[in-house]
Scaffold this motif. Structure first.
Motif, PDB file in Angstrom:
ATOM      1  N   ARG A   1       2.134   1.646  -3.450  1.00  0.00           N
ATOM      2  CA  ARG A   1       1.047   2.079  -4.339  1.00  0.00           C
ATOM      3  C   ARG A   1       0.811   3.574  -4.212  1.00  0.00           C
ATOM      4  O   ARG A   1       0.479   4.232  -5.205  1.00  0.00           O
ATOM      5  CB  ARG A   1      -0.240   1.303  -4.013  1.00  0.00           C
ATOM      6  CG  ARG A   1      -1.388   1.608  -4.947  1.00  0.00           C
ATOM      7  CD  ARG A   1      -1.099   1.162  -6.368  1.00  0.00           C
ATOM      8  NE  ARG A   1      -2.166   1.500  -7.294  1.00  0.00           N
ATOM      9  CZ  ARG A   1      -2.294   2.675  -7.911  1.00  0.00           C
ATOM     10  NH1 ARG A   1      -1.403   3.632  -7.671  1.00  0.00           N
ATOM     11  NH2 ARG A   1      -3.288   2.895  -8.742  1.00  0.00           N
TER      12      ARG A   1
ATOM     13  N   ARG B 211       5.724  -1.404 -11.435  1.00  0.00           N
ATOM     14  CA  ARG B 211       4.985  -0.261 -11.947  1.00  0.00           C
ATOM     15  C   ARG B 211       5.649   0.128 -13.263  1.00  0.00           C
ATOM     16  O   ARG B 211       6.801  -0.232 -13.519  1.00  0.00           O
ATOM     17  CB  ARG B 211       4.995   0.920 -10.970  1.00  0.00           C
ATOM     18  CG  ARG B 211       4.400   0.619  -9.599  1.00  0.00           C
ATOM     19  CD  ARG B 211       2.930   0.314  -9.639  1.00  0.00           C
ATOM     20  NE  ARG B 211       2.141   1.495  -9.982  1.00  0.00           N
ATOM     21  CZ  ARG B 211       0.819   1.455 -10.177  1.00  0.00           C
ATOM     22  NH1 ARG B 211       0.160   0.312 -10.093  1.00  0.00           N
ATOM     23  NH2 ARG B 211       0.152   2.552 -10.473  1.00  0.00           N
TER      24      ARG B 211
ATOM     25  N   GLU C 258       4.136   5.317  -6.451  1.00  0.00           N
ATOM     26  CA  GLU C 258       3.556   5.889  -7.666  1.00  0.00           C
ATOM     27  C   GLU C 258       3.803   7.398  -7.729  1.00  0.00           C
ATOM     28  O   GLU C 258       3.954   7.953  -8.819  1.00  0.00           O
ATOM     29  CB  GLU C 258       2.067   5.571  -7.752  1.00  0.00           C
ATOM     30  CG  GLU C 258       1.422   5.973  -9.074  1.00  0.00           C
ATOM     31  CD  GLU C 258       2.115   5.399 -10.309  1.00  0.00           C
ATOM     32  OE1 GLU C 258       2.022   6.030 -11.377  1.00  0.00           O
ATOM     33  OE2 GLU C 258       2.765   4.330 -10.211  1.00  0.00           O
TER      34      GLU C 258
ATOM     35  N   SER D 177       0.834  -1.213   0.000  1.00  0.00           N
ATOM     36  CA  SER D 177       0.000   0.000   0.000  1.00  0.00           C
ATOM     37  C   SER D 177       0.863   1.255   0.000  1.00  0.00           C
ATOM     38  O   SER D 177       0.536   2.246  -0.667  1.00  0.00           O
ATOM     39  CB  SER D 177      -0.935   0.000   1.207  1.00  0.00           C
ATOM     40  OG  SER D 177      -1.825  -1.103   1.152  1.00  0.00           O
TER      41      SER D 177
ATOM     42  N   SER E 167      -5.135  -0.012  -3.455  1.00  0.00           N
ATOM     43  CA  SER E 167      -4.070  -0.998  -3.299  1.00  0.00           C
ATOM     44  C   SER E 167      -4.640  -2.412  -3.321  1.00  0.00           C
ATOM     45  O   SER E 167      -5.692  -2.675  -2.753  1.00  0.00           O
ATOM     46  CB  SER E 167      -3.360  -0.749  -1.955  1.00  0.00           C
ATOM     47  OG  SER E 167      -2.431  -1.759  -1.663  1.00  0.00           O
TER      48      SER E 167
END
Length: 293
Positions: free
Chosen positions: A111, A188, A115, A108, A265
């Motif tokens: 995420r 990612r 990001e 999480s 997430s």
């Protein structure tokens, strides 16, 4: 600036904990060393993507570039798409393998803050190229980028980072729609469009799902078993089920039990699977990297 110099800039930028931490002030990186690839703007895959995904909304490289530079457009042959893969660290993947119905807090954090690092990397790459006198833009960061509905695939957008990475030779798609790269599916992705004559990266595959064990060998289905929403089947990835579970279950969990604010997430299908950190269709020697759960 040539392609190797750009690759070195990307890897060097991500090697700084200040740029690439799992959360503010953390001693843990969000991502490992990036992979970087390149495709010609005139690659036949891009018109195919547009036709297949959404002819009325999906951007060709020259369309995205013209949106960024409306008075100075370029033809496809002048452009290159540069994509990168940001692999999840062993620290995050180890924690996520133990997760069953809810994402690990490490996942999480990546995420959210990872990001944010990826978005910052897009901006840093564009700024560096423009500093070198090279026109560049990040399609996913343009104001004209938007979410759309594909008649064939459901949820879609003006530009797909995963499809750009596929065109750049960085990986193929799996049963869960994730991009399986040489460093696995727990990643990612990002991309920019550059007006430069970089040499395209050869694609080491010919089929869009070549590195997925299910499609390549008719076995596996590990991502199906890992998905708590039942959103993955032999028919593929049900985006509606996936989104509903994330928005109504895991995002709420992240807010109430982990970070104090909602984050979309999940990623359970990306860990504790054969494609977590490698291309599973290639032989693998035993190593300390083998997942321990």
């Amino acid at each position: 600036m040539n392609f190797n110099e750009l690759t070195n800039f990307i890897t060097g930028w991500m090697a700084s904990l200040e740029n690439n931490s799992i959360e503010p002030s953390s001693e843990h990186f969000a991502f490992d060393t990036p992979l970087v690839g390149c495709a010609s703007g005139a690659d036949s895959l891009f018109p195919f993507f547009k036709k297949d995904i959404g002819p009325n909304f999906y951007w060709l490289p020259e369309e995205a570039f013209s949106f960024a530079f409306p008075e100075d457009g370029a033809n496809a042959e002048e452009l290159r798409v540069v994509a990168w893969i940001l692999p999840q660290t062993e620290h995050t993947r180890r924690a996520h393998r133990r997760a069953k119905t809810m994402p690990s807090i490490e996942w999480s954090r990546v995420r959210k803050y990872g990001e944010m690092a990826n978005v910052a990397l897009h901006k840093a790459v564009v700024a560096k190229l423009q500093q070198e006198g090279i026109q560049a833009c990040a399609p996913s960061q343009l104001s004209g980028w938007a979410r759309h509905t594909s008649e064939k695939y459901g949820f879609a957008s003006s530009w797909s980072e995963r499809h750009a990475a596929y065109a750049c030779g960085l990986g193929t798609f799996g049963l869960s729609d994730g991009l399986i790269t040489s460093v696995g599916k727990a990643v990612r992705v990002g991309s920019v469009i550059v007006r430069a004559a970089f040499q395209p990266t050869p694609r080491p595959y010919t089929q869009h799902n070549e590195w997925c064990l299910y499609y390549a060998k008719g076995k596996c289905r590990a991502c199906m078993e890992r998905c708590p929403a039942g959103a993955i089947s032999e028919a593929g990835h049900d985006k509606e089920k996936c989104k509903r579970y994330i928005r109504t279950v895991t995002s709420v969990h992240v807010e109430q039990e982990q970070l104090g604010f909602p984050v979309n997430s999940c990623g359970l299908c990306q860990a504790k699977v054969p494609c977590e950190y490698r291309n599973p269709t290639k032989s693998l020697k035993k190593s300390s990297e083998s997942p321990k759960v």
